[in-house]
Design an enzyme around this catalytic site. Structure first.
Site, PDB file in Angstrom:
ATOM      1  CD  GLU A 160      -9.875   3.707  -0.805  1.00 42.14           C
ATOM      2  OE1 GLU A 160     -10.628   4.085   0.010  1.00 42.14           O
ATOM      3  OE2 GLU A 160      -8.834   3.220  -0.390  1.00 42.14           O
TER       4      GLU A 160
ATOM      5  CG  HIS B 117      -4.236   2.282  -2.165  1.00 44.63           C
ATOM      6  ND1 HIS B 117      -4.278   2.934  -1.072  1.00 44.63           N
ATOM      7  CD2 HIS B 117      -5.565   1.915  -2.572  1.00 44.63           C
ATOM      8  CE1 HIS B 117      -5.504   3.012  -0.877  1.00 44.63           C
ATOM      9  NE2 HIS B 117      -6.264   2.573  -1.655  1.00 44.63           N
TER      10      HIS B 117
ATOM     11  CG  ASP C  20      -2.328   0.484   0.793  1.00 44.16           C
ATOM     12  OD1 ASP C  20      -2.467   1.805   0.387  1.00 44.16           O
ATOM     13  OD2 ASP C  20      -3.534  -0.210   0.821  1.00 44.16           O
TER      14      ASP C  20
HETATM   15  C1  ACM Z   1     -11.083  -0.482   0.632  1.00 42.37           C
HETATM   16  O1  ACM Z   1     -11.459  -0.610   1.719  1.00 42.37           O
HETATM   17  N1  ACM Z   1     -10.212   0.289   0.161  1.00 42.37           N
HETATM   18  C2  ACM Z   1     -10.888  -1.860  -0.214  1.00 42.37           C
END
Ligand code: ACM
Length: 448
Positions: free
Chosen positions: A207, A138, A67
């Site tokens: 995201e 990410h 991440d």
């Molecule tokens: C997530 O909670 N970003 C999958």
């Protein structure tokens, strides 16, 4: 998916939890996702976690290995991923506008040998480890290690990404979409396939901020060359390339429900066997099922075990909406009025444990237990629990957690040593989160 269906096989030293896990399980995929990117947990903690999952009749551990805040997977051809991407100088303390930085370095990564040990340990207990490398968003830890994979001038990317992110939230750094970057990503997934034998591999997809792609002339040129009209189509195209590569290795992908955004363009279609992890309400699950994808249900309002367990002021670093033990027990994965397509395509349920604010094994225990007991019964039996009956089983279950030295949350709230006085949280209100989910999933609602 073939699997032993007994609760905790002979290989586990942890006896089965005293829960209602009789007969045949309703769902083939009874998972927990653990984020080891935000806070690294050393291998012995993972082995113990696996033992506890097995004792709860669960059979999938999705391991979120990368991440913005850290890269935890050894890739010999790209040593900087762990050397640079696996270390940050400090971490955000608390959440929201009052949060600070703790000034404490955080680092860690797993060798491939350690992860092979985890896979074997889990397999002996009937648990499949599904690895996840999150792309194309990410990505800040990747860019700290290899800025050439970022969007725009490489020196500018380097300057913006001196280290993995020390803050939490959604970062705007994303991978660029050059062929060389895809080749790098595919090489990483090749390594993942060598270490993990799971037929399903996680590629993230959640995201992804589109601002940098939208503002970058080279990205726009590549989109035009590839016949992609929008950044959403570009995201889907990128994921489809990775999925295609994994298919050549005999693997299917699981991704967060954002993977369906833009995936209706011919150039960016996902393989039919891709699995959708539906976390933002039912929209992604229903669309995924309509498109013929298998679906794993992990709606944040019922399954995000990092969310706060009560409204009380002594709840440590409260984030998300309230998700009490009793709330988890009301989780109805496939309600009676769910579309029949969804009913046919749901392969399982998953609890997700994000670790921004879970910086120790005890903090992890506090978030996960005893809520995992209720989740495990839902996963096994397929529907909400009879609370009165569950309440009768609770004392034995809590005694069992004590015997396993699990630092769970007492039913009446945190002990003093489990509180985090003075560390701010950012509690959410359920109605406003539901409104936000409506907005976030609007493009899925428009699709088809
Ligand atoms: C997530 O909670 N970003 C999958």
């Amino acid at each position: 998916m073939s699997e032993p269906e007994s609760v905790a096989s002979a290989a586990s030293e942890v006896p089965p939890a005293p829960l209602d896990l009789d007969g045949e399980p309703r769902f083939a995929w009874r998972g927990v996702m653990l984020d080891v990117a935000r806070h690294f947990r050393p291998l012995p903690d993972l082995l113990r976690f696996v033992d506890l999952l097995a004792a709860h009749g669960l059979n999938v551990l999705q391991l979120h290995l990368t991440d913005d805040q850290g890269w935890r997977f050894e890739v010999p051809a790209y040593p900087q991923l762990t050397a640079v991407g696996g270390r940050r100088s400090e971490s955000q303390l608390g959440h929201g506008p009052e949060s600070t930085l703790d000034g404490v370095p955080h680092e860690g990564s797993y060798t491939q040998a350690e992860l092979r040990e985890l896979v074997a340990h889990a397999a002996a207990r009937g648990i499949r480890v599904v690895p996840e490398v999150d792309v194309p968003g990410h990505a800040k830890a990747i860019l700290a290690a290899y800025p050439e994979f970022g969007v725009g001038d490489v020196e500018a990317v380097r300057a913006r990404n001196a280290e993995p992110w020390t803050r939490y939230g959604i970062n705007d750094e994303v991978l660029n979409v050059e062929g060389a970057t895809l080749a790098f990503v595919c090489a990483v997934f090749d390594e993942l396939c060598d270490v993990f034998d799971s037929d399903v591999v996680g590629f993230g997809g959640d995201e992804v901020r589109k601002d940098r792609w939208a503002a970058d002339a080279r990205t726009q040129q590549l989109m035009a060359e590839r016949g992609l009209a929008t950044e959403e189509e570009l995201q889907a195209w990128f994921l489809a390339q990775v999925a295609g590569h994994l298919a050549s290795r005999g693997r299917r992908v699981i991704g967060w429900d954002e993977m369906l955004e833009g995936a209706d363009a011919a150039a960016s279609a996902l393989p039919a066997d891709a699995v959708v992890a539906s976390w933002r309400g039912p929209v992604g699950a229903e669309l995924g099922a309509r498109l013929g994808h298998d679906v794993v249900l992990c709606p944040d309002l019922w399954t995000y075990l990092d969310y706060r367990q009560s409204d009380a002021a002594d709840e440590p670093i409260p984030v998300g909406t309230v998700l009490s033990l009793a709330d988890v027990a009301t989780f109805d994965p496939v309600p009676s009025d769910a579309p029949s397509t969804l009913r046919e395509r749901v392969v399982g349920v998953q609890a997700n444990v994000w670790t921004e604010h879970l910086d120790s094994r005890d903090r992890l225990d506090y978030a996960v237990f005893p809520r995992l007991g209720a989740f495990a019964e839902v996963a096994w039996n397929g529907g909400p629990l009879d609370w009165a009956s569950f309440e009768q089983r609770l004392p034995a279950y809590l005694a069992w957690l004590d015997e396993q030295a699990v630092a769970y949350r007492p039913l009446d709230g945190p002990r003093p040593d489990q509180q985090r006085p003075g560390v701010p949280g950012a509690p959410r209100n359920r109605a406003s989160r539901i409104d936000e989910l409506e907005r976030l999933t609007s493009s899925l609602r428009r699709a088809r």
